[in-house]
Design an enzyme around this catalytic site. Sequence first.
Site, PDB file in Angstrom:
ATOM      1  N   GLU A 417      -9.116 -29.889  45.936  1.00 55.80           N
ATOM      2  CA  GLU A 417      -8.709 -30.366  44.619  1.00 55.80           C
ATOM      3  C   GLU A 417      -7.258 -30.833  44.584  1.00 55.80           C
ATOM      4  OE1 GLU A 417     -10.290 -27.150  42.122  1.00 55.80           O
ATOM      5  OE2 GLU A 417     -12.022 -28.440  41.825  1.00 55.80           O
ATOM      6  N   GLU A 494     -18.844 -26.040  47.256  1.00 53.53           N
ATOM      7  CA  GLU A 494     -18.911 -24.963  46.271  1.00 53.53           C
ATOM      8  C   GLU A 494     -20.171 -25.170  45.454  1.00 53.53           C
ATOM      9  OE1 GLU A 494     -15.291 -24.470  43.948  1.00 53.53           O
ATOM     10  OE2 GLU A 494     -14.080 -25.001  45.687  1.00 53.53           O
TER      11      GLU A 494
HETATM   12  C1  GAL Z   1     -13.507 -25.146  41.870  1.00 52.44           C
HETATM   13  C2  GAL Z   1     -12.279 -24.819  42.706  1.00 52.44           C
HETATM   14  C3  GAL Z   1     -12.196 -23.361  43.029  1.00 52.44           C
HETATM   15  C4  GAL Z   1     -12.437 -22.540  41.794  1.00 52.44           C
HETATM   16  C5  GAL Z   1     -13.751 -22.913  41.191  1.00 52.44           C
HETATM   17  C6  GAL Z   1     -14.028 -22.185  39.907  1.00 52.44           C
HETATM   18  O1  GAL Z   1     -13.388 -26.356  41.255  1.00 52.44           O
HETATM   19  O2  GAL Z   1     -12.266 -25.539  43.891  1.00 52.44           O
HETATM   20  O3  GAL Z   1     -10.946 -23.072  43.580  1.00 52.44           O
HETATM   21  O4  GAL Z   1     -11.429 -22.794  40.881  1.00 52.44           O
HETATM   22  O5  GAL Z   1     -13.751 -24.269  40.853  1.00 52.44           O
HETATM   23  O6  GAL Z   1     -13.964 -20.829  40.008  1.00 52.44           O
END
Ligand code: GAL
Length: 985
Positions: A417, A494
Amino acid sequence: MTSFSPGAGRRVAPRSRLASDAAELDLSGTWRFLFSGRPDLAPADGAAVDLDDSGWDEIKVPSHWVLQGREEWGRPIYTNINYPFPVEPPFVPDENPTGDYRIAFDVPEERGERVLLRFDGVESLAIVTLNGTQVGVVRGSRLAQELDVTDEIRPGRNVLHVRVHQWSAATYLEDQDQWWLPGIFREVTLLFRPADGIEDVWLRADYDPATGQGVLLPELRAGASGYPITVSVPELGVETTFASPSEVAAIPVGEVAPWSADRPRRYEATVRNAAETRSLQIGFRRIEVVGHQWRVNGRKLRLRGVNRHEYDPDNGRVFDAVAVREQLLLMKRANINAIRTSHYPPHPTFFDLTDELGFWVIDECDLETHGFQRDGGWTENPTDDPRWREALLDRIERTVERDKNHPSIVSWSLGNEAGTGQNAAAMAAWVHRRDPERPVHYEPDYDGFYTDIVSRMYPPVEQMEDMAAGTGTHPHAVAGRNAELAKRPMILCEYEHAMGNGAGALAEYERVFDTLPQWHGGFIWEWRDHGLRTTTPEGTEFFGYGGDFGEEIHDGSFVCDGLLLSDGTPTPMLAEFAAVTTPVKVTIDGGSVTVENRRHDGDTTDLRFVWRDELDGRQIGTGELTVPAVAPGESITVSLPGFEPHDGELWRTVEAVTASDAEWAAAGHVVTRAQTQLAKAAPALSVPADDVTPVARDGAISFGPATFDAFSGDLVSIAGAEVKGPRLELWRAPTENDSLSSFASYVDVEAVASRGMGSKTPSSAELWRAAGLDRLHRRVQAVEVEPGRLVVRHRYAPSAAQEAVVVELIWTLRAGRLHLDASATPSRGWKGTWPRIGLHLELPAGLAEARWFGTGPDENYVDSHAAAHVGRFEAGVDELSVNYAVPQESGHRAGLRELHLPEIGLGITATPVAGELPGFSLRAHDAAEVTSAAHPHELPDSSATHLYLDVQQHGLGSRSCGPDVRPEYQLRPRAAAWSLTFDVR
Ligand code: GAL
């Protein structure tokens, strides 16, 4: 403090972390420490050699100074995306907490030709002075940096001074979603380098899957006078000496066992010359991207992964190899085979463990600039600003160089990010040149202009299908790019935000990973909650999250979104993950069972396959199946033993269990389980109602073992035990997936595409509150004593609303047992979803034990039940709900047949109505009490034990960061019915 540069002074070129027989001095221990709230308050003479620092405080190195229980040293800060100060790079606030560290140490006369001072992790900037001379400025909090201190070091006593500023220009590059924790939090080491030592080694160990042959491709850094150098791998009979740099060449080693996460075979190697011996463990493997396949050793990778931060509830990001090893073994037990080191390189020792235990790892660079996304525009973002180019390149170089020898690392990630831009492209180009083998990952390169893997976060599965088809709306990527991207490997870096109760629908992702060729799996967000252990002013211990440490701005409990709670207790989602992602799939189909081996490497001979039959939850037969070895990628079907017809509910379970003890699990550990119902319970014979008529007297109605309130028709007691209710309950204490909404809507692709962290549409909890589901009023419509039965009718509705639900309760005695036929019928006009449709009974406070026949052992919901099976279970009432960082709905177990509460001798049997059985939850607090508490310790003293019998609950979804509950798992307003028999024993 405000320089764009990656660091200054006698910086040494980055290189591998390798063991050496050259002398080292670990400076970990107790240092002198002086805290100042601002740099200008820090002592002007802090670095002076003869300063009397006896009046300074002491601190342990490594540690974070805000976790030492010293309020005056500041407190941890959690902001998530936002910077904790005004955004005006490279400037930082005047209030910049500053720690002055000093240590005196002795150095022997014999100290090598060169002396290096290595910092493994300092947040965020260290100004290093040795014996009064400033030797360097270290930036890059989670990156190693060596400084050449040969000219300053002297035999005997030396004084090292390190001034650490919490904020620096580098902070703009380290805006990860985690605590801001300043200090020297990894080791500081002196390295005594021998003349002609071996400065760096890269032993690439290639494996040819076609021939089984290995080749070592050495890259050695030593001066010409450092030769000859010998590379040796005793186990393979390799002993090759290179007389000069120009002779260094590939070393064929013959047949080798390859390294994989499933079978992490390593070989000990040394690289030595007259001055020094370097030792390392190598693993032979070949990483390739072939079309849309990302392969290791010729086979497509399948990532069953988690995102892992460095975190400990007491020590923050200080590494503890013993504890981390335990966590990795726990991951192994949960079928996790991959780790993304979100969002920075972990302690170097971490990779020794992942090499040894076997994980596919994406090593991520220490880079995130998320706070520049505020306005959606990424204005002034360092990733695209030439002033930061050198710093960003330095970061990726230090990442790759330090860790390059580790076989477990299968990809380099540029960061997280940080938007996109020329500096990210330059980082990727550098990696491609330096390590052409491992693919480059960076999620924000949505168009795939400079990276090799198409990576996304939190999409709904429909978008993944579109991506694989190269069609559809492709979030983030420019139009026309979709077909091109579909030619590449895809991962979810993620997915499934494991915040609080949830996330749901894991099985849907698994189906996509299993079936669509581009998809290689993903990484759950995230491994563990990051609550920090703290206490209330009254001394009650709890795990604090954003806002608990007096932060000016913060993101609350968003720092607690793991598969494990802050104290390390696994949540039920870990078991769900293990059940869904199991690499050995077992499917029962009538009289046979199919075993499919989806491992990367290794057949199934390490497993035993055992079956058991249970009649009404009690075992009536068991045995072991003979399953021939199933090779990876293959499946085998074998027949199951027959069974006798029985009267009752008959379930057959097949489990794949480990055959022998391993470090990660004792023999018998269940790798996967399948269950099938062989025979359903015969429809309950309808026992006719007894010819007993309830007796109304003095405001009470007595009926067999039960007493009711004559006005409300509520139960008052059963066999002397106090019971209140049942009342209709439509409310549940919102889960964080119910109450947060970072995605506008599951089906609204456009909204998903323009996703920011804010919500565009109200969360489920907001809609439920607006509909008044948390404030239903009840009006008694009827309490009628009739021959042989008591009929009660209640109307439930929120204020100001015309919508209502009418509940009819018909009580009878059947063979002396109290029986309830209940129904709930909604009026017309209800909209949206309901959290639950349940009956709520208040039982005496303090009940501790429960036994049940139903699903378990853990809580399960309609979109998260792969780990649940049907059986008989028992648990403490306090174990029936999960102690999530924020109290919320928890503990629902679907499909209840029987519940027994031994302390009050009460049994409840549920009979299906139109094929539906209620689920149950049993908890010391009701939904309203749980809703009001922001932390577990805020729950009031329990006044009752609350039993909920829900015919349906809304699913869990992943909406705290991701898609909402899928339509098929939503609870739409509906009618429900219960058939319950109460037994008194
Ligand atoms: C993503 C980010 C993580 C964390 C997650 C939400 O966008 O890469 O670091 O913030 O969201 O918990």
